[in-house]
Design a protein around this motif. Sequence first.
Motif, short mmCIF file in Angstrom:
data_model
loop_
_atom_site.label_atom_id
_atom_site.label_comp_id
_atom_site.label_asym_id
_atom_site.label_seq_id
_atom_site.Cartn_x
_atom_site.Cartn_y
_atom_site.Cartn_z
N MET A 1 0.83 -1.20 0.00
CA MET A 1 0.00 0.00 0.00
C MET A 1 0.86 1.25 0.00
O MET A 1 0.59 2.22 -0.72
CB MET A 1 -0.92 0.01 1.23
N LEU A 2 1.92 1.24 0.81
CA LEU A 2 2.80 2.40 0.86
C LEU A 2 3.45 2.64 -0.50
O LEU A 2 3.55 3.79 -0.95
CB LEU A 2 3.88 2.21 1.92
N ARG A 3 3.89 1.59 -1.14
CA ARG A 3 4.52 1.75 -2.46
C ARG A 3 3.52 2.27 -3.48
O ARG A 3 3.85 3.08 -4.35
CB ARG A 3 5.13 0.43 -2.92
N THR A 4 2.26 1.83 -3.37
CA THR A 4 1.23 2.31 -4.29
C THR A 4 0.90 3.77 -4.05
O THR A 4 0.68 4.55 -4.99
CB THR A 4 -0.05 1.46 -4.14
N LEU A 5 0.88 4.18 -2.79
CA LEU A 5 0.50 5.55 -2.44
C LEU A 5 1.65 6.55 -2.62
O LEU A 5 1.40 7.76 -2.69
CB LEU A 5 0.04 5.59 -0.97
N ALA A 6 2.87 6.06 -2.69
CA ALA A 6 4.03 6.97 -2.69
C ALA A 6 4.02 7.88 -3.91
O ALA A 6 3.91 7.43 -5.05
CB ALA A 6 5.33 6.17 -2.64
N GLY A 7 4.13 9.17 -3.63
CA GLY A 7 4.32 10.17 -4.68
C GLY A 7 5.74 10.71 -4.59
O GLY A 7 6.60 10.14 -3.93
N THR A 8 5.99 11.82 -5.26
CA THR A 8 7.33 12.37 -5.31
C THR A 8 7.35 13.83 -4.89
O THR A 8 6.38 14.56 -5.08
CB THR A 8 7.92 12.24 -6.73
N TYR A 9 8.48 14.23 -4.36
CA TYR A 9 8.73 15.63 -3.99
C TYR A 9 9.37 16.38 -5.17
O TYR A 9 9.68 17.54 -5.07
CB TYR A 9 9.69 15.65 -2.80
N TRP A 10 9.63 15.66 -6.27
CA TRP A 10 10.21 16.23 -7.49
C TRP A 10 11.62 16.79 -7.25
O TRP A 10 11.94 17.88 -7.68
CB TRP A 10 9.31 17.30 -8.10
N HIS A 11 12.47 15.98 -6.60
CA HIS A 11 13.85 16.40 -6.36
C HIS A 11 14.82 15.30 -6.77
O HIS A 11 15.67 14.87 -5.98
CB HIS A 11 14.05 16.75 -4.87
N PRO A 12 14.76 14.83 -8.03
CA PRO A 12 15.68 13.76 -8.45
C PRO A 12 17.11 14.27 -8.59
O PRO A 12 17.35 15.38 -9.07
CB PRO A 12 15.11 13.33 -9.80
N VAL A 13 18.07 13.45 -8.17
CA VAL A 13 19.49 13.79 -8.27
C VAL A 13 20.28 12.52 -8.56
O VAL A 13 19.76 11.41 -8.51
CB VAL A 13 20.03 14.43 -6.96
#
Length: 497
Positions: free
Chosen positions: A425-437
Motif C-alpha cells: 500500500m505504501l509503495r502504491t501511495l508513494a508520490g514524489t517531492y520532485w527532487h531527483p538527483v
Amino acid sequence: MTRPPDSAFDVVVLGGGVAGCVLAARLSENVDRSVCLVEAGADHGARQEAWPAPLRNARALPREHVWERQAASFRIRARVLGGSSCINGCWNTWGSDADHAEWARAGGPSWSASGLDRFRRRAIAQMQLAPVPQQELSPWSRAALAGAADLGWQEVDMAVPGGPGYGMPLLNAAEGLRRNVAFGYLDQTVRSRPNLTILAGSTVNRLVVRAGRVCGAEVEVNGQGVTLVAGEYLLACGTFGSPAVLMRSGIGPAIHLSEVGVRVEVDLPGVGANLTDQPGVFVPLPPTPELNAGLAAKDRPGDLYVSRVLVRAASPRCPDGAWDLHLLPTAGPPLFGKLPPWQYEAGISAFLMKPVSRGRVKLRSADPADEPEINPAFLSDEDGHDLRALRHGLDLVADLAATAPLSALAGPVIGRPGRDLTDGMLRTLAGTYWHPVGTCAMGGQDDVTTVVTPDARVRGVSNLRVVDASIMPTVPAANTQLPVLAIAEMLADELRS
C-alpha cells in the motif's frame, strides 16, 4: 544577441534550466569569452510581463511547459528557459551539515557546508529570495506552525544548516509573481552582452566524442541539424536529461550502450545509475466548514497558497542534529482532480528526504526523440530502511494532525497510517517531492563508479563537465533548487578563474 547557430564558441552550455542560466550569466561576464546557451524549450524574453500567465503565477504548479504532458508524475521536468524554477513550488531550503559532510567525503572541502556557504549566500542575493510574508499564511498554515510548537519542535531557519524543527522556506516569488531563474540571472543587461548567444527551441541530440574529447554538439535548431563547436562543453540538462545525452554520445555503461546500438566511446557504468528522489505519502484530513470558509476567504482575492510551512523531522536512524523527513501541511485546491467551488483538500504529507533506494535512467533507443526510461525505484531497498523511515514520518503526521490547532480545523487521521498500511500500500501511495538527483554522480579521482570528478569533469573526456543536480552524489534533506544554484555558482567561479 542572435548570431548564426553554427558559429564556434569558447563555451557551450547545453541546457537552460536552473544551473544553465547561472553558468551562462556568470561565464559571459568575461567579455572576451563567447558563450552559447542552448535550451530545448521557449525563451519568453527579459520582460516578465511577456511571459505566459501560468508561468508567472507563484500560487500554482504550471504544467504547460514540460517534456511529457501525459506521463507519470515523477517524470515531470520543465522544457522552458529557467527550467524547474518555472514550474516548481518556489521553495528554497538547505540541507544539514551531515548532508554536506557526505558531499565533502566525495569531493573535498569545497563541497562542505562551509565551502558552499558563500555561493549559497550569493545565490540568495542574486535571486532575491525572501521569507514568506505573514499575509500569505492560510488558517491551515498558521495552525500547523502552532501545532508543531505544541509538540516541542523549535522554530528554525530553513535556508541554512541546522537541526530538526519547523519554519518556512525562502521564496523566489513576491506578491504572487514567480521569479524564476531566467528572471534572476538573465535580465536585459545580461542578454545584451555581445558575447552571449541564447538558442531557444534547440534540442541537444548528442555530443561528438573522439579520442577522449568532445569535437561538437549536435543540436536540432528549429528542425535543422546544427553542430556547435566550442573549447569547453557544459552539460546542464538535468538529472534525467544529462545522463541521456551522455549515453546517446557513447559515454555510459558499455553493455547498455551496445544493447541500444550506440558506439561506446567511454565506458562509465555510473551514468544513469544512483537515481535518488524523495518519495512521500499524503494523508488527507477532511476540512471543517470553518476551514473551508477560511480558505475561501483567502482564495477569493487570490491570496491562497496551498503550502507555506514545513517541519524537518528525524527518524530513529537519522544522525544526531540532522533530519531525514519533511512533514508538509497543505490546504487548497487539490493537486490532482477537482472539487466544487470553495471546497478544498487538506492534509499533511510525509516525505522521505534521505532514501537509501536507488533507481536508474536508461535509453530506450539511440533516437533522441525517444524519452528515456526512468525507474525511480521508490521504497525498494532490500533491508526496508526507507519503508521504516517513511512509516515513522506517517506516525509523526498523525501526531501533528492530532494537535489542538489542527484538529480544530480538520477531521482526524483514520487509524495510524504508519502502522496500518502494508508495504504494498505504501509503495502504491508513494508520490514524489520532485527532487531527483545523482545520475552523473560526483566522486574522488579513485572512485570509478562515479561519473564526474569534484570539479565536474566527465571521466575520460577532457573538455566536458556536467553541472546540475545529476552530479550530487547523495540527495540533501532539502528542496534542491537552492543547492543547485549554489553548486552552479561554485563551479562557474572555478571556470572563471
